[in-house]
Structures are given as C-alpha cells and as structure tokens.
Design an enzyme around this catalytic site. Sequence first.
Site, PDB file in Angstrom:
ATOM      1  N   SER A   1      -6.760  -1.355  -6.991  1.00 60.65           N
ATOM      2  CA  SER A   1      -7.181  -0.825  -5.705  1.00 60.65           C
ATOM      3  C   SER A   1      -7.538   0.438  -5.676  1.00 60.65           C
ATOM      4  O   SER A   1      -8.136   0.904  -4.706  1.00 60.65           O
ATOM      5  CB  SER A   1      -6.228  -1.390  -4.518  1.00 60.65           C
ATOM      6  N   CYS A   2      -7.032   1.235  -6.415  1.00 61.49           N
ATOM      7  CA  CYS A   2      -7.204   2.829  -6.360  1.00 61.49           C
ATOM      8  C   CYS A   2      -8.453   3.077  -7.076  1.00 61.49           C
ATOM      9  O   CYS A   2      -9.353   2.317  -7.570  1.00 61.49           O
ATOM     10  CB  CYS A   2      -6.219   3.407  -7.580  1.00 61.49           C
TER      11      CYS A   2
END
Lengths: 161, 206
Positions: free
Chosen positions: A28-29
């Site tokens: 999700s980064c």
Amino acid sequence: MEELIKVGMADYKVGHSPSSLISYGLGSCVGIALYDPSTKVGGLAHIMLPDSTQARSNENPAKFADTALPFMFDEIIKLGGVKSRIVAKIAGGAQMFTFANATDIMRVGERNAEAVRMILKKMEIRLLAEDTGGNYGRTVELKLDNGIFRVKTIDKGEKEF
Amino acid sequence: MSEDILKLSALQLDALREIGNVGAGNAATALSQIINRKIDMTVPQVSILPLGDVPDVVGGPDAMVAGVYLRVFGPAPGSILFLLPRDSAFYLVDMLMGRNHGDTQLLNSMDESALMEIGNILAGAYLNALSHFTKLTLLPSIPALAIDMAGAILSVILIQLGQMGDHALVIETEFTTEFDGVKGHFFLIPDPGSLAIIMAAIGVKD
C-alpha cells in the site's frame, strides 16, 4: 561508480548516474521517483502514509507523502537537479487484502497515491507515468543513467516507464 | 518519544512473551491435529523493531510469502498475520488436500480457502489464550489471503502502526514441521493503545 542503492520503507535516497535506486516489496506504500534527465540526478522515496498532519507521530518526514517529497526534492536540487526539469514517476498504492466492508485504513493505498498526485501538482512537478492500485506488491527501481523506472511484480510481469 | 511500546519494562515484556507462549502453543497443537504431524515451535520473540526492519524477520521485503491476515476485534484490537514462505504454503496445502509432497504449484480456490481456514484456526487458538489471560473478549475477523512479497503484505499492518510511531511491537513464533519443510511465522501486532489495555487487564504495571 555504479551502485545499487536500497531504499527502505519510510525512507528516501538520492543519487546520480550511473547508480540505481531500488525499493523492494511495496504494498500500500507508494514509491516516488524524481529525476532530472539532463544532470542525471534523482531520488526514490518509499512513503507509507499520505499526510503528516494527520498522524500522532511525525518525527520521520520520509514516512509521509507531504513531507518526503519536498525534502527529497531539495536534496536533488543540492545534487545539481534543476527544478523545471525534474519529472516524476510513481508506483504502488495497492490494496493487498480485500474485505467486504473495506474501512478507510484498508484503502490507504488509494489515499497514498491520491496524496502523491496532489502534492506533485502543488509542487508543479510533471507526473510522467504511474502504475498504482491493484492488489499486488511491487518492487521499483529508478535507473539514474537513463531515468527508466522499472516496476517488478510476482505474477503481473515487469514494466518499464 | 511518544511511543508506548518503547516504555515497556522487562517484566511487561516477559508477560507478553508468556502470553505468546501459551497462545502459540494452543495454535501449534491445533495445527498439529489438523495436519496430523508433529510441530516444533520456537519460544516466542517479543521484539520492538523499527517498522522498516519487520520484513527482515521473514527473509526481507521481497521474499515470496503467503499471508493470512485477520483483524482482532474487541476492547484491545490488533492484527494477526500468519506468514509462511510460498513453498511452505504449498507443502501445507499438499498435506491438507491429501496430495503428494510438492504437487501443489498453484492454488485453486479450494486451496485458498483451506489456507485461510488454517489462519482462522490458529488465530482462534491464539486469541483464546490472550482472552483467558486478560479476561477480555477478543474475536477474529474473517481471514483474508494474499500471496506476494513480504514487504507488501506486511505494509498493511506497518502502515497502521506508522500513524502512531516508528516502531512495531511484534510477538512472533516460528513453527516447523518435522519432515515436510513447512515453516511459518505467526505475528500478533496490537494496535496502538491496545497494549496499555492488555497490560492493565493482566495487572502488570511496570
């Protein structure tokens, strides 16, 4: 000297040709590559969260989109980058697990990518390419000799931008 | 430094390790009964790690792993993640589905359900122990599965912790089966704030 510089989670690194900057296993980064094609200097950030003002702990500027970008930008300028030439490519912002009622925290990947786009716009940095979303991890590499941004996945192949 | 986890005393860390020990013991017993194999388990490690170092516990951010993720609901919410190298996940599926060792190369939806159910059972066994010690009612969500890079899977949890600090409290146990080369890591990662509630509930002040 050619060198592969690793960028960890919640970190950013800058460098110049012929080195490469790499960050492994983005979920999700979001990985943000900034590059000046003329002086061949650039940086790669691996941000975890969109907004430092919304977090209780904001001691590490590299963790947030809104602080990592300006900090990294300044360092690229110091290395010889020129503001008007610096361009951006981004990847990441996936949603790794899907639940029926995805809460805000589960959609953080989407919010990360959105925040990065907004900040780039505010800083007047042109976003040349992006590979965001989906439900899979990515490893990203910025090659500083030619500005190629390589995105590797496990099942979805490899792309170059 | 505003992070609660950096202020834990040695006694509190011991208490967490003991909870981890009983919880993982329950989980290992449950797993051993399902696959009908002896399972060895390491003494749980309770570590406080910089967020970026957590993927190193399972072989680095680009290691290929299967992860079963569950949220913990109740007065002390948190996350549970059962991570195993992809090969181990395939071997485990071989055992669960009665295939020969090494037969599974891709997971069909039935295999995925089986792995999620394993995560569910392990989490249930673990949470029983934690509930018993704390007298808090802790319930797992339905499980979710991903097969991907360790860093990508862990980012789901690390991002949640990242809002509150730069460190993760990780209670981690490694499971191994005797002959089949199945290795797995079981993580319990309390949400920020949950730790104080757990500590208060077991009566270990400092």
